[in-house]
Design a protein around this motif. Structure first.
Motif, PDB file in Angstrom:
ATOM      1  N   ALA A   1      17.783 -16.786 -22.786  1.00 57.80           N
ATOM      2  CA  ALA A   1      17.915 -18.243 -22.688  1.00 57.80           C
ATOM      3  C   ALA A   1      17.000 -18.764 -21.588  1.00 57.80           C
ATOM      4  N   HIS A   2      16.326 -19.860 -21.897  1.00 60.25           N
ATOM      5  CA  HIS A   2      15.409 -20.489 -20.947  1.00 60.25           C
ATOM      6  C   HIS A   2      15.745 -21.983 -20.904  1.00 60.25           C
ATOM      7  N   ALA A   3      16.178 -22.453 -19.739  1.00 58.29           N
ATOM      8  CA  ALA A   3      16.517 -23.867 -19.550  1.00 58.29           C
ATOM      9  C   ALA A   3      15.443 -24.495 -18.660  1.00 58.29           C
ATOM     10  N   PHE A   4      15.030 -25.718 -19.003  1.00 56.11           N
ATOM     11  CA  PHE A   4      13.985 -26.384 -18.233  1.00 56.11           C
ATOM     12  C   PHE A   4      14.047 -27.888 -18.440  1.00 56.11           C
ATOM     13  N   ASP A   5      13.425 -28.609 -17.511  1.00 59.88           N
ATOM     14  CA  ASP A   5      13.410 -30.062 -17.649  1.00 59.88           C
ATOM     15  C   ASP A   5      12.330 -30.476 -18.643  1.00 59.88           C
ATOM     16  N   THR A   6      12.554 -31.621 -19.277  1.00 59.62           N
ATOM     17  CA  THR A   6      11.571 -32.218 -20.185  1.00 59.62           C
ATOM     18  C   THR A   6      11.253 -33.626 -19.688  1.00 59.62           C
ATOM     19  N   PHE A   7      11.164 -33.747 -18.380  1.00 56.77           N
ATOM     20  CA  PHE A   7      10.973 -35.036 -17.728  1.00 56.77           C
ATOM     21  C   PHE A   7       9.656 -35.684 -18.117  1.00 56.77           C
ATOM     22  N   GLY A   8       8.685 -34.884 -18.507  1.00 56.21           N
ATOM     23  CA  GLY A   8       7.441 -35.442 -19.018  1.00 56.21           C
ATOM     24  C   GLY A   8       6.490 -35.908 -17.929  1.00 56.21           C
ATOM     25  N   ILE A   9       5.677 -36.863 -18.283  1.00 57.55           N
ATOM     26  CA  ILE A   9       4.630 -37.360 -17.399  1.00 57.55           C
ATOM     27  C   ILE A   9       5.251 -37.976 -16.155  1.00 57.55           C
ATOM     28  N   ARG A  10       4.699 -37.590 -15.018  1.00 57.16           N
ATOM     29  CA  ARG A  10       5.174 -38.107 -13.744  1.00 57.16           C
ATOM     30  C   ARG A  10       3.975 -38.257 -12.815  1.00 57.16           C
ATOM     31  N   LEU A  11       4.129 -39.072 -11.812  1.00 55.63           N
ATOM     32  CA  LEU A  11       3.020 -39.333 -10.899  1.00 55.63           C
ATOM     33  C   LEU A  11       2.778 -38.188  -9.931  1.00 55.63           C
ATOM     34  N   THR A  12       3.806 -37.409  -9.685  1.00 57.62           N
ATOM     35  CA  THR A  12       3.698 -36.299  -8.742  1.00 57.62           C
ATOM     36  C   THR A  12       4.593 -35.155  -9.198  1.00 57.62           C
ATOM     37  N   ASP A  13       4.278 -33.962  -8.766  1.00 60.50           N
ATOM     38  CA  ASP A  13       5.140 -32.818  -9.072  1.00 60.50           C
ATOM     39  C   ASP A  13       6.185 -32.603  -7.994  1.00 60.50           C
TER      40      ASP A  13
ATOM     41  N   PRO B   1       7.246 -27.978 -16.892  1.00 61.98           N
ATOM     42  CA  PRO B   1       8.523 -28.339 -16.265  1.00 61.98           C
ATOM     43  C   PRO B   1       8.424 -28.223 -14.744  1.00 61.98           C
ATOM     44  N   MET B   2       9.167 -29.075 -14.065  1.00 60.87           N
ATOM     45  CA  MET B   2       9.273 -28.955 -12.610  1.00 60.87           C
ATOM     46  C   MET B   2      10.305 -27.898 -12.261  1.00 60.87           C
ATOM     47  N   PHE B   3      11.341 -27.792 -13.112  1.00 51.04           N
ATOM     48  CA  PHE B   3      12.460 -26.904 -12.840  1.00 51.04           C
ATOM     49  C   PHE B   3      12.751 -26.096 -14.089  1.00 51.04           C
ATOM     50  N   GLU B   4      12.990 -24.800 -13.913  1.00 48.72           N
ATOM     51  CA  GLU B   4      13.344 -23.953 -15.048  1.00 48.72           C
ATOM     52  C   GLU B   4      14.092 -22.721 -14.566  1.00 48.72           C
ATOM     53  N   LYS B   5      14.930 -22.194 -15.458  1.00 48.47           N
ATOM     54  CA  LYS B   5      15.714 -20.992 -15.177  1.00 48.47           C
ATOM     55  C   LYS B   5      15.811 -20.178 -16.460  1.00 48.47           C
ATOM     56  N   THR B   6      15.785 -18.872 -16.303  1.00 50.64           N
ATOM     57  CA  THR B   6      15.897 -17.969 -17.448  1.00 50.64           C
ATOM     58  C   THR B   6      17.018 -16.978 -17.170  1.00 50.64           C
ATOM     59  N   GLU B   7      17.816 -16.719 -18.202  1.00 50.24           N
ATOM     60  CA  GLU B   7      18.882 -15.719 -18.101  1.00 50.24           C
ATOM     61  C   GLU B   7      18.888 -14.869 -19.360  1.00 50.24           C
ATOM     62  N   HIS B   8      19.432 -13.666 -19.231  1.00 50.80           N
ATOM     63  CA  HIS B   8      19.529 -12.706 -20.342  1.00 50.80           C
ATOM     64  C   HIS B   8      20.962 -12.215 -20.391  1.00 50.80           C
TER      65      HIS B   8
ATOM     66  N   GLY C   1      19.903 -35.239 -23.034  1.00 56.60           N
ATOM     67  CA  GLY C   1      19.512 -36.190 -22.002  1.00 56.60           C
ATOM     68  C   GLY C   1      18.580 -37.262 -22.530  1.00 56.60           C
ATOM     69  N   SER C   2      18.196 -38.147 -21.639  1.00 61.09           N
ATOM     70  CA  SER C   2      17.340 -39.271 -22.005  1.00 61.09           C
ATOM     71  C   SER C   2      16.362 -39.546 -20.874  1.00 61.09           C
ATOM     72  N   ASN C   3      15.094 -39.429 -21.187  1.00 59.47           N
ATOM     73  CA  ASN C   3      14.067 -39.721 -20.209  1.00 59.47           C
ATOM     74  C   ASN C   3      14.194 -41.154 -19.705  1.00 59.47           C
ATOM     75  N   LEU C   4      14.396 -42.086 -20.623  1.00 62.47           N
ATOM     76  CA  LEU C   4      14.517 -43.504 -20.258  1.00 62.47           C
ATOM     77  C   LEU C   4      15.713 -43.742 -19.343  1.00 62.47           C
ATOM     78  N   GLN C   5      16.890 -43.255 -19.749  1.00 60.54           N
ATOM     79  CA  GLN C   5      18.089 -43.465 -18.950  1.00 60.54           C
ATOM     80  C   GLN C   5      17.959 -42.838 -17.566  1.00 60.54           C
ATOM     81  N   TYR C   6      17.404 -41.631 -17.512  1.00 61.52           N
ATOM     82  CA  TYR C   6      17.277 -40.989 -16.208  1.00 61.52           C
ATOM     83  C   TYR C   6      16.237 -41.699 -15.344  1.00 61.52           C
ATOM     84  N   ARG C   7      15.145 -42.157 -15.943  1.00 59.96           N
ATOM     85  CA  ARG C   7      14.136 -42.882 -15.161  1.00 59.96           C
ATOM     86  C   ARG C   7      14.700 -44.211 -14.643  1.00 59.96           C
TER      87      ARG C   7
END
Length: 135
Positions: free
Chosen positions: A92-104, A10-17, A54-60
């Motif tokens: 709880a751990h929230a993170f993106d699932t944006f997948g393959i990308r050309l750059t981080d 993931p590029m972005f992630e957050k964890t809370e307890h 969410g939707s990878n396609l819609q967001y892309r």
């Protein structure tokens, strides 16, 4: 590593307890119900919840252009619930699932958009579980 053994970090992630006065089953059910209205894909395995939205396609396609496209950001939330003396402890751990990308690198407000979306997911789960920060 992302859920389901994804090799793309993931590029972005957050964890809370949190702590919650609910029972283990009540907390899992409440969190699941909170995301069912969003048409999230929910999988439960014992005391573990995996929620994808969410939707990878819609967001892309649309990116940050519209408020509805920002709600389509591909993200996931994993929730582990453990019994405690008075209620449950929730990790709880929230993170993106944006997948393959050309750059981080993130461009055009992506960081703020993803972080805001992750905050919304975490807040939604905490509210559903009647949770408070774990001391």
């Amino acid at each position: 590593m992302g859920i389901d053994g994804s090799r793309t970090m993931p590029m972005f992630e957050k964890t809370e307890h949190w702590s919650s006065p609910l029972s283990l089953d009540e907390a899992l059910t409440a969190i699941s119900k909170a995301f069912a209205a969003d048409k999230a894909r929910i999988r439960q395995d014992g005391t573990f919840l995996e929620i994808r939205t969410g939707s990878n396609l819609q967001y892309r396609l649309w990116g940050n252009l519209f408020s509805w496209s920002r709600r389509k950001i591909p993200v996931a939330l994993t929730v582990r619930v453990r019994a405690a003396e008075h209620g449950v402890h929730i990790d709880a751990h929230a993170f993106d699932t944006f997948g393959i990308r050309l750059t981080d690198h993130a461009f055009f407000g992506t960081q703020e958009t993803f972080e805001d979306r992750l905050d919304v997911l975490l807040r939604q789960a905490a509210t559903a579980a009647e949770a408070s920060p774990k001391a």
